[in-house]
Write an enzyme that holds these catalytic residues in place. Structure first.
Site, mmCIF file in Angstrom:
data_model
loop_
_atom_site.group_PDB
_atom_site.id
_atom_site.type_symbol
_atom_site.label_atom_id
_atom_site.label_comp_id
_atom_site.label_asym_id
_atom_site.label_seq_id
_atom_site.Cartn_x
_atom_site.Cartn_y
_atom_site.Cartn_z
ATOM 1 N N ARG A 8 39.710 37.626 31.684
ATOM 2 C CA ARG A 8 38.363 37.052 31.631
ATOM 3 C C ARG A 8 37.424 37.755 32.591
ATOM 4 O O ARG A 8 37.797 38.119 33.702
ATOM 5 C CB ARG A 8 38.411 35.562 31.995
ATOM 6 C CG ARG A 8 37.041 34.873 31.905
ATOM 7 C CD ARG A 8 37.085 33.475 32.510
ATOM 8 N NE ARG A 8 37.331 33.489 33.953
ATOM 9 C CZ ARG A 8 36.408 33.787 34.863
ATOM 10 N NH1 ARG A 8 35.174 34.123 34.500
ATOM 11 N NH2 ARG A 8 36.717 33.776 36.153
ATOM 12 N N ALA A 9 36.192 37.951 32.125
ATOM 13 C CA ALA A 9 35.102 38.379 32.996
ATOM 14 C C ALA A 9 33.933 37.426 32.764
ATOM 15 O O ALA A 9 33.816 36.823 31.693
ATOM 16 C CB ALA A 9 34.692 39.818 32.709
ATOM 17 N N SER A 10 33.075 37.298 33.757
ATOM 18 C CA SER A 10 32.033 36.271 33.693
ATOM 19 C C SER A 10 30.888 36.622 32.748
ATOM 20 O O SER A 10 30.284 35.739 32.154
ATOM 21 C CB SER A 10 31.476 36.002 35.100
ATOM 22 O OG SER A 10 32.490 35.495 35.936
ATOM 23 N N THR A 11 30.558 37.905 32.622
ATOM 24 C CA THR A 11 29.423 38.301 31.795
ATOM 25 C C THR A 11 29.825 39.417 30.851
ATOM 26 O O THR A 11 30.836 40.090 31.045
ATOM 27 C CB THR A 11 28.246 38.794 32.657
ATOM 28 O OG1 THR A 11 28.607 40.044 33.281
ATOM 29 C CG2 THR A 11 27.892 37.783 33.741
ATOM 30 N N GLN A 14 30.417 42.889 32.280
ATOM 31 C CA GLN A 14 31.648 43.167 33.008
ATOM 32 C C GLN A 14 32.789 43.472 32.040
ATOM 33 O O GLN A 14 32.764 43.035 30.881
ATOM 34 C CB GLN A 14 32.007 41.970 33.898
ATOM 35 C CG GLN A 14 30.980 41.703 34.986
ATOM 36 C CD GLN A 14 31.267 40.424 35.759
ATOM 37 O OE1 GLN A 14 31.864 39.497 35.236
ATOM 38 N NE2 GLN A 14 30.831 40.368 37.006
#
Length: 204
Positions: A8-11, A14
């Site tokens: 997972r990445a926040s945006t 990324q």
């Protein structure tokens, strides 16, 4: 037992797949293969994560949910963390995190019932602790960000997010051509408030 990797990445800016090679190497060192990889660009502070729940739906009891760090799984508040833990517990999924050394032993099936229960209890406690730390870090960063914005506003330096003129012009063209709001929102990802503002600008 299947190992399922969650990245997972926040945006969207990324790279959610950044840690994939580390997870592959970790599993290989233990003679295991990663059966499936689930990539997601969503905030860890939200439960609205389709790929995480698709992973859990794909799991059978005893499967491994492999993550790089606990904060990849959760920056949730206490109530949402409990909901996620309950979902994981119902499906009897084991969480293994590269940054949680004690969880690595969950990847072996050669455990008596007492050892298995002890490991589960210890890992549960440490997961709770790391999830709480991840949430505190999230809240601290949000607070510092808001303080920075407030200071910039007081000093007359805050300009907000720059307008995406090309996108807004394209949206106005779509409005002019008679396309429905729902179609425009689906195509561009803009909010209804943005659409309303742009339509008002056209009328003015």
């Amino acid at each position: 037992m299947f190992v399922r990797a969650y990245l997972r990445a926040s945006t969207k800016e990324q790279d959610a797949s950044r840690a994939k090679s580390d997870l592959l190497a970790f599993a290989k060192e233990r003679g295991l293969k990663i059966a499936a990889t689930y990539l997601e660009n969503e905030s860890g502070a939200s439960l609205a994560r389709p790929e995480l729940f698709r992973l859990l739906a794909d799991c059978e009891p005893g499967d491994i949910l492999l993550i790089e760090q606990v904060d990849r799984l959760s920056r949730l508040n206490a109530a949402d963390w409990e909901r996620l833990k309950q979902e994981i517990a119902i499906r009897k999924v084991k969480i293994v995190a590269l940054d949680l050394q004690t969880s690595h032993q969950m990847m072996t099936t050669e455990q008596d019932s007492f050892t298995a229960r002890m490991l589960e209890a210890v890992n549960g406690m440490l997961l709770d602790m790391l999830a709480a730390i991840a949430r505190k870090d999230y809240d601290d960063r949000r607070r510092r960000q808001m303080q920075g914005i407030a200071k910039a506003k007081d000093e007359g330096k805050y300009r907000g997010r720059p307008e995406d003129k090309a996108r807004n012009k394209a949206i106005q063209n779509m409005l002019t051509s008679g396309q429905s709001w729902s179609t425009i929102i689906s195509a561009t990802g803009c909010s209804r408030s943005t659409l309303a503002r742009l339509k008002k600008q056209m009328a003015g």
